[in-house]
Motif scaffolding. Structure first.
Motif, short mmCIF file in Angstrom:
data_model
loop_
_atom_site.label_atom_id
_atom_site.label_comp_id
_atom_site.label_asym_id
_atom_site.label_seq_id
_atom_site.Cartn_x
_atom_site.Cartn_y
_atom_site.Cartn_z
N ALA A 94 39.32 14.93 5.48
CA ALA A 94 39.16 16.32 5.60
C ALA A 94 39.89 17.27 4.64
N ALA A 95 39.17 18.39 4.40
CA ALA A 95 39.68 19.32 2.97
C ALA A 95 41.42 19.64 3.47
N TYR A 130 41.24 24.24 0.55
CA TYR A 130 40.87 25.51 1.02
C TYR A 130 41.19 26.67 0.02
N HIS A 156 43.36 30.68 6.78
CA HIS A 156 43.02 28.95 6.31
C HIS A 156 43.15 28.17 7.63
N PRO A 157 42.13 27.56 7.90
CA PRO A 157 42.15 26.45 9.05
C PRO A 157 43.77 25.88 9.23
N ARG A 191 36.12 29.49 4.54
CA ARG A 191 35.18 28.75 4.71
C ARG A 191 35.37 27.30 4.14
N GLU A 192 34.66 26.37 4.87
CA GLU A 192 34.79 24.95 4.51
C GLU A 192 34.35 24.70 3.18
#
Length: 256
Positions: free
Chosen positions: A8-9, A14, A204-205, A230-231
């Motif tokens: 995962a990022a 990000y 950010h997530p 955004r991803e």
């Protein structure tokens, strides 16, 4: 085998993508990123959605290729000595992403001193080229550690010019003034409000709105629904991890 895999990022990635977006659709302008994450972002933009973006080696050479961070370019596209660089700045043909020791709600930036200018508590870089940057070409900001020490009600000294001070200047002094975005380790911000004050554009997530408010020293404009940053695509992650920053320097600037 690709090192990207299905990982995962990270928060740093990000931030890289958010910085890259500052140069989306920029055309043939000079990108002047300051900091590791903005540098990776500018190079990502050049390799993806902004192929006409001009990059330098940080001194006087225009790069024809996109080397990994910390390595020299192998293709020189042109020579950009200081005098020509200043001429480009004055014509608005550059988009710089600077750092900030302090930023206020109007986008005024301070990199000069903390405390009273006549007798400061702390001396910083100095005003440097910040006034010329902000009045002559688009200027975004990168803040790797979002806190009330940086996002303040009023900067101790104005180095970079914000929207309130630009509005007071003569039209010729503000014709190129624009602050497209501020990127921090918590989110992305802009000044798209009627009063030209800072607005939260995306989180950010993994970041909560309350976390951003707690770390900001003034009241942000917040939309009813705040989107997530955004991803990064699989190809963007591959470019970041394998081509632009294989040593993972981004993770030192924004730890997971």
């Amino acid at each position: 085998m690709s090192s990207t895999g299905t990982a995962a990022a990270t928060r740093a990635e990000y931030c890289v993508v958010a910085c890259a977006e500052a140069w989306r659709g920029a055309g043939e302008v000079l990108a002047s990123p300051m900091g590791t994450v903005p540098t990776i972002g500018a190079r990502l933009a050049r390799l993806t959605f902004s192929p006409d973006l001009l990059l330098t080696d940080g001194e006087a050479l225009l790069l024809g290729d996109v080397p990994a961070v910390g390595t020299a370019g192998r293709v020189v596209e042109g020579w950009l000595p200081y005098r020509k660089h200043l001429a480009m700045v004055a014509g608005g043909r550059r988009h710089v992403m600077m750092g900030a020791s302090q930023l206020d709600r109007h986008g005024n930036q301070n990199i000069s001193c903390i405390g009273d200018w006549a007798r400061p508590d702390r001396q910083l870089l100095g005003v440097r080229g910040a006034p010329v940057n902000t009045l002559n070409n688009p200027t975004s900001y990168w803040v790797p550690r979002h806190s009330k020490r940086v996002f303040v009600e009023r900067v101790d000294m104005v180095s970079g010019v914000g929207y309130d001070r630009a509005a007071e200047a003569a039209p010729s002094a503000r014709r190129f003034h624009r602050i497209p975005e501020v990127v921090s380790n918590l989110g992305v911000f802009d000044f798209e409000t009627p009063a030209r004050t800072m607005r939260l554009r995306s989180l950010h997530p993994g970041v909560l709105l309350a976390e951003v408010r707690e770390a900001t020293g003034f009241e942000l404009a917040v939309p009813d629904e705040v989107p997530r940053t955004r991803e990064p695509s699989a190809e963007e992650l591959r470019l970041i991890r394998e081509v632009i920053d294989p040593k993972g320097l981004r993770e030192r600037e924004v730890p997971a």
